[in-house]
Design an enzyme around this catalytic site. Structure first.
Site, PDB file in Angstrom:
ATOM      1  N   ASN A 208       0.868  -1.176   0.000  1.00 45.90           N
ATOM      2  CA  ASN A 208       0.000   0.000   0.000  1.00 45.90           C
ATOM      3  C   ASN A 208       0.901   1.222   0.000  1.00 45.90           C
ATOM      4  O   ASN A 208       2.037   1.147   0.457  1.00 45.90           O
ATOM      5  CB  ASN A 208      -0.825   0.046   1.292  1.00 45.90           C
ATOM      6  CG  ASN A 208      -1.953  -0.947   1.279  1.00 45.90           C
ATOM      7  OD1 ASN A 208      -2.040  -1.808   0.414  1.00 45.90           O
ATOM      8  ND2 ASN A 208      -2.819  -0.821   2.256  1.00 45.90           N
ATOM      9  N   ASP A 276      -3.990  -6.027   2.323  1.00 44.88           N
ATOM     10  CA  ASP A 276      -5.084  -6.952   2.637  1.00 44.88           C
ATOM     11  C   ASP A 276      -4.812  -8.356   2.112  1.00 44.88           C
ATOM     12  O   ASP A 276      -5.298  -9.329   2.669  1.00 44.88           O
ATOM     13  CB  ASP A 276      -6.392  -6.422   2.037  1.00 44.88           C
ATOM     14  CG  ASP A 276      -6.874  -5.183   2.775  1.00 44.88           C
ATOM     15  OD1 ASP A 276      -6.745  -5.167   4.010  1.00 44.88           O
ATOM     16  OD2 ASP A 276      -7.338  -4.226   2.128  1.00 44.88           O
ATOM     17  N   LYS A 286      13.220 -15.544  -9.212  1.00 43.84           N
ATOM     18  CA  LYS A 286      12.625 -14.431  -9.975  1.00 43.84           C
ATOM     19  C   LYS A 286      11.776 -14.966 -11.134  1.00 43.84           C
ATOM     20  O   LYS A 286      12.234 -15.819 -11.902  1.00 43.84           O
ATOM     21  CB  LYS A 286      13.747 -13.541 -10.507  1.00 43.84           C
ATOM     22  CG  LYS A 286      13.242 -12.301 -11.177  1.00 43.84           C
ATOM     23  CD  LYS A 286      14.369 -11.420 -11.673  1.00 43.84           C
ATOM     24  CE  LYS A 286      13.807 -10.310 -12.549  1.00 43.84           C
ATOM     25  NZ  LYS A 286      14.868  -9.575 -13.211  1.00 43.84           N
ATOM     26  N   PRO A 303      -3.890 -11.703   7.634  1.00 44.45           N
ATOM     27  CA  PRO A 303      -4.615 -11.547   8.899  1.00 44.45           C
ATOM     28  C   PRO A 303      -4.953 -10.075   9.109  1.00 44.45           C
ATOM     29  O   PRO A 303      -4.184  -9.193   8.712  1.00 44.45           O
ATOM     30  CB  PRO A 303      -3.606 -12.017   9.949  1.00 44.45           C
ATOM     31  CG  PRO A 303      -2.269 -11.891   9.303  1.00 44.45           C
ATOM     32  CD  PRO A 303      -2.504 -12.119   7.835  1.00 44.45           C
ATOM     33  N   ASP A 304      -6.099  -9.795   9.691  1.00 42.50           N
ATOM     34  CA  ASP A 304      -6.449  -8.420  10.048  1.00 42.50           C
ATOM     35  C   ASP A 304      -5.951  -8.192  11.476  1.00 42.50           C
ATOM     36  O   ASP A 304      -6.516  -8.724  12.439  1.00 42.50           O
ATOM     37  CB  ASP A 304      -7.964  -8.209   9.942  1.00 42.50           C
ATOM     38  CG  ASP A 304      -8.326  -6.736  10.093  1.00 42.50           C
ATOM     39  OD1 ASP A 304      -7.757  -6.071  10.986  1.00 42.50           O
ATOM     40  OD2 ASP A 304      -9.164  -6.251   9.327  1.00 42.50           O
ATOM     41  N   ILE A 305      -4.870  -7.439  11.585  1.00 42.35           N
ATOM     42  CA  ILE A 305      -4.188  -7.295  12.883  1.00 42.35           C
ATOM     43  C   ILE A 305      -5.085  -6.532  13.867  1.00 42.35           C
ATOM     44  O   ILE A 305      -5.256  -6.938  15.022  1.00 42.35           O
ATOM     45  CB  ILE A 305      -2.834  -6.578  12.689  1.00 42.35           C
ATOM     46  CG1 ILE A 305      -2.006  -7.360  11.653  1.00 42.35           C
ATOM     47  CG2 ILE A 305      -2.081  -6.474  14.015  1.00 42.35           C
ATOM     48  CD1 ILE A 305      -0.819  -6.601  11.112  1.00 42.35           C
ATOM     49  N   PHE A 323      -7.468   2.993  12.244  1.00 43.27           N
ATOM     50  CA  PHE A 323      -7.567   4.073  11.262  1.00 43.27           C
ATOM     51  C   PHE A 323      -8.473   3.635  10.127  1.00 43.27           C
ATOM     52  O   PHE A 323      -8.592   2.439   9.855  1.00 43.27           O
ATOM     53  CB  PHE A 323      -6.178   4.434  10.715  1.00 43.27           C
ATOM     54  CG  PHE A 323      -5.443   5.386  11.609  1.00 43.27           C
ATOM     55  CD1 PHE A 323      -4.948   4.961  12.829  1.00 43.27           C
ATOM     56  CD2 PHE A 323      -5.286   6.713  11.238  1.00 43.27           C
ATOM     57  CE1 PHE A 323      -4.308   5.840  13.678  1.00 43.27           C
ATOM     58  CE2 PHE A 323      -4.642   7.603  12.082  1.00 43.27           C
ATOM     59  CZ  PHE A 323      -4.150   7.165  13.303  1.00 43.27           C
ATOM     60  N   LYS A 337     -16.905   0.277  10.153  1.00 44.28           N
ATOM     61  CA  LYS A 337     -15.617  -0.419  10.367  1.00 44.28           C
ATOM     62  C   LYS A 337     -15.327  -0.583  11.854  1.00 44.28           C
ATOM     63  O   LYS A 337     -14.845  -1.622  12.281  1.00 44.28           O
ATOM     64  CB  LYS A 337     -14.513   0.391   9.689  1.00 44.28           C
ATOM     65  CG  LYS A 337     -13.165  -0.293   9.700  1.00 44.28           C
ATOM     66  CD  LYS A 337     -12.174   0.410   8.796  1.00 44.28           C
ATOM     67  CE  LYS A 337     -12.504   0.201   7.339  1.00 44.28           C
ATOM     68  NZ  LYS A 337     -11.587   0.892   6.438  1.00 44.28           N
TER      69      LYS A 337
HETATM   70  O1  C5P Z   1      -9.900  -2.533   6.717  1.00 44.03           O
HETATM   71  P1  C5P Z   1      -9.015  -1.368   6.595  1.00 44.03           P
HETATM   72  O2  C5P Z   1      -7.662  -1.699   6.032  1.00 44.03           O
HETATM   73  O3  C5P Z   1      -9.587  -0.165   5.901  1.00 44.03           O
HETATM   74  O4  C5P Z   1      -8.825  -0.893   8.114  1.00 44.03           O
HETATM   75  C1  C5P Z   1      -7.904   0.040   8.467  1.00 44.03           C
HETATM   76  C2  C5P Z   1      -7.431  -0.195   9.874  1.00 44.03           C
HETATM   77  O5  C5P Z   1      -7.176  -1.590  10.080  1.00 44.03           O
HETATM   78  C3  C5P Z   1      -6.128   0.480  10.156  1.00 44.03           C
HETATM   79  O6  C5P Z   1      -6.098   0.829  11.518  1.00 44.03           O
HETATM   80  C4  C5P Z   1      -5.094  -0.604   9.849  1.00 44.03           C
HETATM   81  O7  C5P Z   1      -3.885  -0.396  10.540  1.00 44.03           O
HETATM   82  C5  C5P Z   1      -5.813  -1.839  10.311  1.00 44.03           C
HETATM   83  N1  C5P Z   1      -5.482  -3.064   9.574  1.00 44.03           N
HETATM   84  C6  C5P Z   1      -4.772  -4.076  10.192  1.00 44.03           C
HETATM   85  N2  C5P Z   1      -4.524  -5.254   9.530  1.00 44.03           N
HETATM   86  C7  C5P Z   1      -4.971  -5.442   8.267  1.00 44.03           C
HETATM   87  C8  C5P Z   1      -5.685  -4.413   7.617  1.00 44.03           C
HETATM   88  C9  C5P Z   1      -5.924  -3.248   8.304  1.00 44.03           C
HETATM   89  O8  C5P Z   1      -4.359  -3.892  11.329  1.00 44.03           O
HETATM   90  N3  C5P Z   1      -4.708  -6.582   7.651  1.00 44.03           N
END
Ligand code: C5P
Length: 399
Positions: A208, A276, A286, A303-305, A323, A337
């Site tokens: 990103n 994501d 390569k 994983p969504d941290i 955020f 969210k």
């Molecule tokens: O779902 P989105 O990416 O828009 O959410 C943003 C928030 O989720 C931010 O605080 C970002 O640091 C956190 N995040 C995370 N792990 C992910 C995706 C987003 O901690 N895989």
């Protein structure tokens, strides 16, 4: 901030010792008293006379100095300051500290002190990179020793790389942060920042856009209020702030692991722009343009941290802040969210290109809590960080 504070400054034996003379001057200018201690090797680089002339007090340079034992014993000396600073901290001094040796005045003071210790390492790049030094550094950090630098650059020995001692003003800033008796003293706060890099093959990655500027400013603002900050950062454009514990990662999965290893925390701020998706099976070699058509990449979900930590049943930080970077219906999306992820607060911002926020120095955010949405005026990212840090302090220090 340093007015009336007392620093015990241990000057080790390295060419960077000359910078410690300037450090003494800078501290004195700010009203900070400096009690200097010169190691035997340190005295090869700067003279006791110049050190004591600048500090305005006697320099301590021998363990078995009977006069000084009569005036002030080494135990008392080690505790008479608000902070012990080692600059330059040579590889040898770091090894002694990590091993708990006490065979000269400096190492004895470091073992006997009950005060926080800040080290400014300085050495040749190979010595810094050596596994022994890195092991000692990890031990010292585990013991709660604070670090500032080393910086990367040309070295007196003609090589290039990390090993240059931090500049005197950077050390002054780190001392200020360490001594700050702010409202967050004694609180541990975790901050994620920067992008993650997800490898496609050894030379390519997906990521990103994120400079890491907002996360860095938040970590610095929390440290300035006295928090102990663990800063887990992906490969950002801006350097990490001083006075925080830095954990560098590349991928989302590494970031999650680093976050879990850093817990428990009183609060956690997730400012990282985590990718994501990752490539399901990154190629070990390569990927070649072989004329047989375009490669096909298969993705897997990262994983969504933020959600993982927000939904912990055991050991969840008391306050979890996420955020939301949105381009339309900012408040609607960010409110949804907050509920979906299970965090306490969301700092939402409009990153549509016309706002100029992405990569810029300013930010216009809305703070979304259980009570509703609160628009903050457009302000510098540093100001957003200070305001958020103060709100966090208000929220976690009540009662
Ligand atoms: O779902 P989105 O990416 O828009 O959410 C943003 C928030 O989720 C931010 O605080 C970002 O640091 C956190 N995040 C995370 N792990 C992910 C995706 C987003 O901690 N895989």
């Amino acid at each position: 901030m340093l007015q009336g504070k007392r620093v015990l400054l241990i000057i080790g034996g390295g060419i960077a010792a000359f910078k410690s003379l300037d450090l003494i001057r800078r501290l004195k200018e700010r009203g900070c008293a400096v009690t200097p201690v010169l190691t035997k090797a340190g005295a090869e680089f700067v003279t006791p006379l110049s050190v004591s002339a600048l500090a305005g007090v006697k320099v301590h340079d021998a363990l078995f100095d009977l006069t000084s034992e009569a005036e002030m014993g080494h135990i008392e000396l080690s505790r008479s300051a608000d902070l012990v600073v080692v600059a330059p901290a040579t590889a040898d001094l770091m090894a002694k500290m990590a091993g708990g040796l006490a065979n000269d005045l400096a190492s004895t003071l470091l073992l006997a002190t009950d005060k926080r210790v800040l080290i400014a390492p300085a050495m040749n790049v190979r010595m810094w990179d050596h596994p022994a030094t890195q092991r000692n550094l990890a031990t010292l950090r585990g013991d709660g020793v604070l670090t500032v630098g080393p910086n990367e650059g040309d070295m007196a020995c003609g090589e290039y790389g990390p090993g240059r001692m931090a500049e005197p003003l950077e050390i002054v800033a780190a001392i200020g942060a360490a001594l700050a008796a702010g409202p967050l003293k004694g609180k541990h706060i975790l901050v994620t920042s920067g992008p993650t890099h997800e490898p496609i093959d050894p030379v390519r990655y997906i990521a990103n856009r994120s400079s890491g500027a907002q996360g860095t400013a938040i970590a610095a603002a929390l440290a300035a209020l006295g928090a102990e900050v663990t800063f887990v950062t992906g490969p950002a454009d801006v350097p990490p702030p001083q006075g925080v514990r830095v954990v560098r990662v590349q991928t989302a999965r590494e970031m999650l692991e680093a976050v879990q290893a850093a817990l428990p925390a009183d609060a956690a701020v997730f400012a990282a722009a985590v990718a994501d998706w990752r490539v399901a099976s990154a190629s070990a070699s390569k990927i070649k343009k072989d004329g047989k058509g375009l490669p096909t990449l298969e993705f897997a979900e990262n994983p969504d941290i933020l959600a993982t930590v927000s939904q912990m049943t055991d050991g969840r930080p008391g306050l979890v802040v996420g955020f939301a970077a949105e381009t339309d219906d900012v408040i609607g999306h960010a409110t949804a969210k907050r509920a979906r992820k299970g965090c306490d607060w969301i700092l939402a911002n409009d990153v549509s290109p016309e706002t100029g926020i992405m990569g810029g120095t300013e930010n216009a955010v809305t703070l979304i809590t259980a009570e509703g949405a609160e628009d903050w005026p457009r302000m510098g990212k540093d100001e957003v960080a200070r305001r958020l840090a103060q709100r966090i302090a208000d929220a976690i220090t009540v009662g």
